[in-house]
Design a protein around this motif. Structure first.
Motif, short mmCIF file in Angstrom:
data_model
loop_
_atom_site.label_atom_id
_atom_site.label_comp_id
_atom_site.label_asym_id
_atom_site.label_seq_id
_atom_site.Cartn_x
_atom_site.Cartn_y
_atom_site.Cartn_z
N GLY A 567 -8.29 9.70 -5.01
CA GLY A 567 -7.64 8.51 -4.47
C GLY A 567 -6.42 8.84 -3.65
O GLY A 567 -6.14 8.20 -2.62
N ALA A 568 -5.66 9.85 -4.10
CA ALA A 568 -4.45 10.24 -3.38
C ALA A 568 -4.78 10.87 -2.04
O ALA A 568 -4.15 10.56 -1.02
CB ALA A 568 -3.62 11.19 -4.24
N VAL A 569 -5.77 11.77 -2.01
CA VAL A 569 -6.03 12.51 -0.76
C VAL A 569 -6.68 11.62 0.30
O VAL A 569 -6.49 11.86 1.49
CB VAL A 569 -6.86 13.79 -1.00
CG1 VAL A 569 -6.13 14.73 -1.96
CG2 VAL A 569 -8.27 13.50 -1.48
N VAL A 587 -6.71 5.72 -11.14
CA VAL A 587 -6.17 5.40 -9.82
C VAL A 587 -5.10 4.31 -9.83
O VAL A 587 -4.45 4.06 -8.81
CB VAL A 587 -7.30 4.98 -8.86
CG1 VAL A 587 -8.08 6.19 -8.37
CG2 VAL A 587 -8.24 3.97 -9.51
N ASP A 588 -4.91 3.67 -10.97
CA ASP A 588 -3.91 2.59 -11.05
C ASP A 588 -2.76 3.08 -11.94
O ASP A 588 -2.47 2.52 -13.00
CB ASP A 588 -4.56 1.33 -11.62
CG ASP A 588 -3.68 0.10 -11.45
OD1 ASP A 588 -2.68 0.18 -10.71
OD2 ASP A 588 -3.99 -0.94 -12.06
N VAL A 589 -2.11 4.13 -11.51
CA VAL A 589 -1.18 4.89 -12.36
C VAL A 589 -0.03 4.03 -12.86
O VAL A 589 0.28 4.02 -14.06
CB VAL A 589 -0.63 6.11 -11.59
CG1 VAL A 589 0.27 6.93 -12.50
CG2 VAL A 589 -1.78 6.97 -11.06
N VAL A 590 0.62 3.30 -11.97
CA VAL A 590 1.82 2.56 -12.36
C VAL A 590 1.50 1.48 -13.38
O VAL A 590 2.14 1.38 -14.44
CB VAL A 590 2.51 1.95 -11.12
CG1 VAL A 590 3.70 1.11 -11.54
CG2 VAL A 590 2.94 3.05 -10.16
N SER A 624 0.47 6.69 -6.31
CA SER A 624 -0.62 6.01 -7.00
C SER A 624 -1.63 5.47 -6.00
O SER A 624 -1.27 4.70 -5.10
CB SER A 624 -0.08 4.87 -7.85
OG SER A 624 -1.15 4.15 -8.46
N PRO A 625 -2.90 5.86 -6.10
CA PRO A 625 -3.88 5.46 -5.10
C PRO A 625 -3.97 3.95 -4.86
O PRO A 625 -4.03 3.49 -3.72
CB PRO A 625 -5.20 6.01 -5.66
CG PRO A 625 -4.78 7.21 -6.44
CD PRO A 625 -3.47 6.83 -7.06
N TYR A 626 -3.94 3.18 -5.93
CA TYR A 626 -4.07 1.73 -5.82
C TYR A 626 -2.89 1.14 -5.07
O TYR A 626 -3.04 0.19 -4.29
CB TYR A 626 -4.18 1.14 -7.22
CG TYR A 626 -4.36 -0.36 -7.27
CD1 TYR A 626 -5.50 -0.96 -6.74
CD2 TYR A 626 -3.40 -1.18 -7.87
CE1 TYR A 626 -5.67 -2.34 -6.80
CE2 TYR A 626 -3.56 -2.54 -7.94
CZ TYR A 626 -4.69 -3.12 -7.39
OH TYR A 626 -4.86 -4.49 -7.47
N GLU A 627 -1.71 1.69 -5.27
CA GLU A 627 -0.49 1.15 -4.66
C GLU A 627 -0.40 1.48 -3.17
O GLU A 627 0.31 0.80 -2.44
CB GLU A 627 0.75 1.74 -5.36
CG GLU A 627 0.79 1.56 -6.86
CD GLU A 627 1.33 0.22 -7.30
OE1 GLU A 627 2.05 -0.43 -6.52
OE2 GLU A 627 1.02 -0.18 -8.44
N ASN A 628 -1.10 2.53 -2.73
CA ASN A 628 -0.87 3.07 -1.39
C ASN A 628 -2.03 2.87 -0.42
O ASN A 628 -2.09 3.52 0.63
CB ASN A 628 -0.50 4.55 -1.49
CG ASN A 628 0.88 4.75 -2.09
OD1 ASN A 628 1.88 4.59 -1.39
ND2 ASN A 628 0.95 5.05 -3.37
N ILE A 629 -2.94 1.98 -0.75
CA ILE A 629 -4.01 1.66 0.19
C ILE A 629 -3.42 0.94 1.40
O ILE A 629 -2.55 0.07 1.26
CB ILE A 629 -5.07 0.76 -0.49
CG1 ILE A 629 -5.75 1.51 -1.64
CG2 ILE A 629 -6.10 0.28 0.51
CD1 ILE A 629 -6.62 0.65 -2.52
N GLU A 630 -3.86 1.33 2.59
CA GLU A 630 -3.33 0.76 3.83
C GLU A 630 -4.47 0.25 4.71
O GLU A 630 -5.64 0.58 4.50
CB GLU A 630 -2.54 1.82 4.60
CG GLU A 630 -1.32 2.34 3.88
CD GLU A 630 -0.63 3.44 4.66
OE1 GLU A 630 0.59 3.38 4.78
OE2 GLU A 630 -1.33 4.35 5.16
N LYS A 655 -10.52 -2.34 -9.61
CA LYS A 655 -9.41 -2.86 -8.80
C LYS A 655 -9.25 -2.06 -7.51
O LYS A 655 -9.02 -2.61 -6.43
CB LYS A 655 -8.11 -2.82 -9.61
CG LYS A 655 -8.04 -3.81 -10.75
CD LYS A 655 -6.82 -3.56 -11.64
CE LYS A 655 -5.51 -3.74 -10.88
NZ LYS A 655 -4.34 -3.52 -11.76
N TRP A 656 -9.35 -0.75 -7.65
CA TRP A 656 -9.17 0.14 -6.50
C TRP A 656 -10.21 -0.14 -5.42
O TRP A 656 -9.89 -0.28 -4.23
CB TRP A 656 -9.25 1.59 -6.98
CG TRP A 656 -9.04 2.64 -5.94
CD1 TRP A 656 -8.03 2.72 -5.04
CD2 TRP A 656 -9.88 3.79 -5.71
NE1 TRP A 656 -8.17 3.85 -4.26
CE2 TRP A 656 -9.29 4.53 -4.65
CE3 TRP A 656 -11.04 4.27 -6.31
CZ2 TRP A 656 -9.85 5.71 -4.17
CZ3 TRP A 656 -11.60 5.45 -5.83
CH2 TRP A 656 -11.01 6.16 -4.77
#
Length: 708
Positions: A567-569, A587-590, A624-630, A655-656
């Motif tokens: 998710g991060a990469v 992927v929903d770390v926070v 966190s992958p979920y937080e950083n989707i653009e 969610k992701w």
């Protein structure tokens, strides 16, 4: 955080599909406002409602309906690959020896082994008394016990000291919450002990009637209590002999190899504590070996005249200390094998006359034999560039025979027995690959990519001879990179289906693991976690630069914490990958780390940090992958999860995927597959998991235009 591949081979993510997918409408998840506010930061999480099946909330049914809709969608998108997937399944299954038997292990007068039968998903647990020519005794027929269950896992087989009783655990839901059973090996009668929600194993006192087991918290699934049960008594009256108050610790109970002590281990990522009790006095009180110390880990190995301690006290890479049996405090510890800055001490196997140390140097595992009488040390030598060697089950203490396993990317799993006295070594068994396997037809290499900070990142790679390094060949890059877990080079018969169709397979030994020593782990956790992700990207870019592949043929795979990596990469460098496989991804770390009711959360604070701390919160949020989707193009992505996953709950990948669907600007494929009957480890049968691998391979093959 953005990072883009700048090489000349870059292509638009929307132009690299090699094989068309059907034009089907993807499920669109409903949005509901849910505000998270902490540290002055306010965030709307529109898919938070997907937690309701786990929380038993009002939208539970809606969650299941959404997951089913996603399953219908991926099935439709991959419909044309069904015959190919079945062929792949049969091809991989055909390499597995269906009728097989493990190497018998001698313990306390009996040879124990498992055997499998043609067409059966599980196995039989058996023993023979005194000799391998003695009559077979089937202790458990797991094939029969699993009948009627979509999932069935039996574990923790523990034989009483007098060889007459067997305790084992059963999980038929896939939540890793085991019920304990007792089988009388004289009468054959099996009894449900009424002991539920355990880790799945028990340890016997030397009186043959007392067992100790680990009880879990039913909500958080944390191992919280060690209990003592006397056979024939009401389990409701079982005595708690230890309760762990620190929710960041895991606990377990086991017996020393010399059968003299029962041991309780309590450990987190950075500190641990051990208690011990004379196994002949199971109703006694456990004593603390050494009270837990901040940032100090230790485990103990009892010998006849002293304890050995593996510890990182004043020893980053761990060392072996010794102390008298009656003076266990740290003030009495003396170096036995001193700390070495270039060698990670992993474990010690104790025998009456010898010790065998498992170590790691230059990224490779090794075994070192130590003669207890002379102090002489000798390392076992192997000549392949990348391999894995490790101790096998060696339950007997009074023996000079030591068993170990060896494998590499091209060498099937091999089991050896070495005479520690004479040095004579025999091959007990090597994994048989049915249909023929020619080791010489494949090549393995060990490469080093250079990270942005100058660190050398090892890469183990394998491919079939004839693989062309011209930038046009497909390559699957795998990694994990968390918890100090090292992903070493190993053989896989299923992987041959990939290699034989022109793929290379590579493992990036990124920071967060422990391949290059303890510092390798320290540099890939907590506030240095991003090193894990950039290492993986740097490994991918290196493989492109060296023309092993190109972005239009490069694939990435990771599961669980490795799914976090995926998710991060894809957020940081989406253009580097043609396809990504993210399995049971964290992927929903926070949000997960803020919710202590989610299983295992508090155990993770030493790995990721506690987001109730402002600095940790914002660092987690930054990756966190979920937080950083653009709103941008993403590669083709296949995501898998299990509805009953106890490690990474289903709602994280759900969610992701929902947010990715809403935000991404490309027309690439995004698929979510949910196993409605399974959990974190997937199917329990020995063949069913091949169907998941077939789907993963078919996904990549479809993108490569490979259909046979």
């Amino acid at each position: 955080m953005k990072k883009y591949y700048l090489g000349i081979l870059i292509m638009s993510a929307s132009t690299i599909q090699s094989q068309k997918f059907p034009d089907l409408r993807a499920p669109i998840a409903e949005k509901q406002e849910h505000i998270r506010e902490i540290h002055g930061d306010k965030v709307n999480d529109p898919y938070y409602w997907m937690i309701d099946y786990f929380k038993k909330g009002k939208d539970s049914t809606k969650v299941v309906d959404y997951l089913k809709a996603e399953n219908t969608y991926w099935e439709g998108m991959m419909k044309d690959t069904e015959p190919f997937r079945e062929n792949l399944f049969q091809e991989m299954k055909a390499r597995i020896k269906e009728k097989d038997e493990s190497v018998p292990v001698f313990e306390n007068g009996y040879y124990y082994y498992t055997r499998t039968e043609a067409g059966k998903q599980y196995f039989k647990y058996c023993r023979k008394k005194g000799s391998l020519t003695a009559p077979e005794e089937i202790l458990l027929d797991i094939d029969k016990l699993a009948e009627g269950h979509a999932y069935y896992a039996a574990s923790g087989f523990s034989i009483s000291p007098d060889n007459t009783k067997l305790v084992y655990g059963v999980d038929d839901v896939s939540r890793r919450q085991y019920t304990l059973f007792l089988k009388d090996l004289n009468t054959g009668k099996t009894t449900d002990l009424g002991i539920k929600n355990t880790e799945g194993s028990a340890e016997w006192g030397n009186d043959n009637k007392t067992i100790f087991y680990t009880e879990k918290n039913p909500v958080t699934l944390l191992s919280e209590k060690i209990k003592r049960h006397t056979l024939g008594t009401d389990p409701a009256k079982d005595v708690t002999v230890y309760e762990e108050k620190d929710h960041s610790n895991y606990i377990s109970v086991y017996k020393s190899k010399n059968h003299k002590f029962l041991l309780i281990y309590s450990g987190a990522t950075t500190s641990s504590e051990t208690r011990y009790l004379d196994a002949d006095q199971p109703n006694g009180i456990f004593k603390v070996f050494q009270p837990r110390m901040k940032n100090v880990l230790y485990t103990i190995t009892p010998l006849e005249d002293k304890f050995l301690i593996r510890t990182n006290k004043d020893a980053l890479n761990f060392k072996i200390a010794e102390t008298p049996l009656d003076k266990t405090g740290v003030e009495n510890w003396k170096d036995f094998i001193p700390h070495r800055s270039d060698v990670l001490m992993q474990s010690v196997s104790a025998f009456k006359n010898y010790l065998v140390f498992s170590e790691r140097q230059n990224g490779l595992t090794q075994l070192v034999i130590y003669d207890r009488k002379t102090g002489k040390k000798e390392a076992l030598i192997f000549d392949e560039p990348a391999y894995t060697i490790s101790p096998l089950e060696n339950p007997e203490y009074n023996t000079d025979q030591f068993r170990f396993g060896y494998t590499s990317m091209i060498t099937p799993v091999s089991q050896f027995e070495q005479d520690l006295k004479t040095g004579k070594r025999i091959l007990l068994k090597q994994q048989e690959v049915l249909g023929g396997y020619a080791k010489d037809s494949y090549t393995t290499e060990r490469l080093f990519a250079t990270a942005k900070d100058g660190t050398k990142i090892p890469i183990s790679i394998v491919y079939k001879k004839g693989f062309r390094k011209d930038g046009n060949s497909p390559l699957l890059l795998y990694a994990y990179g968390s918890y100090g877990s090292s992903m070493d080079a190993a053989f896989s018969s299923t992987r041959l289906s990939l290699l034989n169709r022109g793929f290379a397979f590579a493992i990036a030994h990124i920071r967060g693991g422990q391949e290059m020593g303890r510092q390798w782990y320290e540099d890939g956790k907590m506030m240095k976690k991003k090193n894990t992700f950039t290492d993986f990207i740097d490994a991918g870019e290196y493989l492109v630069k060296e023309k092993y592949t190109s972005p239009k043929h490069l694939y990435a795979q990771g599961g669980s914490a490795g799914g976090l990596l995926m998710g991060a990469v894809v957020n940081m460098n989406p253009n580097l990958w043609n396809g990504v496989i993210s399995q049971v991804p964290f992927v929903d770390v926070v949000n997960t780390m803020l919710d202590e009711s989610i299983p295992l959360t508090t155990n993770e604070y030493d790995e990721w940090g506690n987001p109730n701390n402002k600095e940790a919160y914002f660092y987690m949020k930054s990756y966190s992958p979920y937080e950083n989707i653009e709103k941008k193009n993403y590669p083709n992505i296949l995501v898998t999860t299990g509805l009953h996953d106890s490690q990474v709950q289903y709602f994280e990948p759900a969610k992701w995927v929902s947010k990715l669907r809403d935000m991404k600007t490309d027309k690439n494929v995004l698929l979510l597959k949910t196993d409605m009957d399974y959990g974190h480890g997937g199917a329990s049968g020995r063949f069913d998991y091949l169907k998941d691998i077939s789907l993963v391979y078919a996904f990549m093959f479809k993108l490569e235009g490979i259909n046979k």
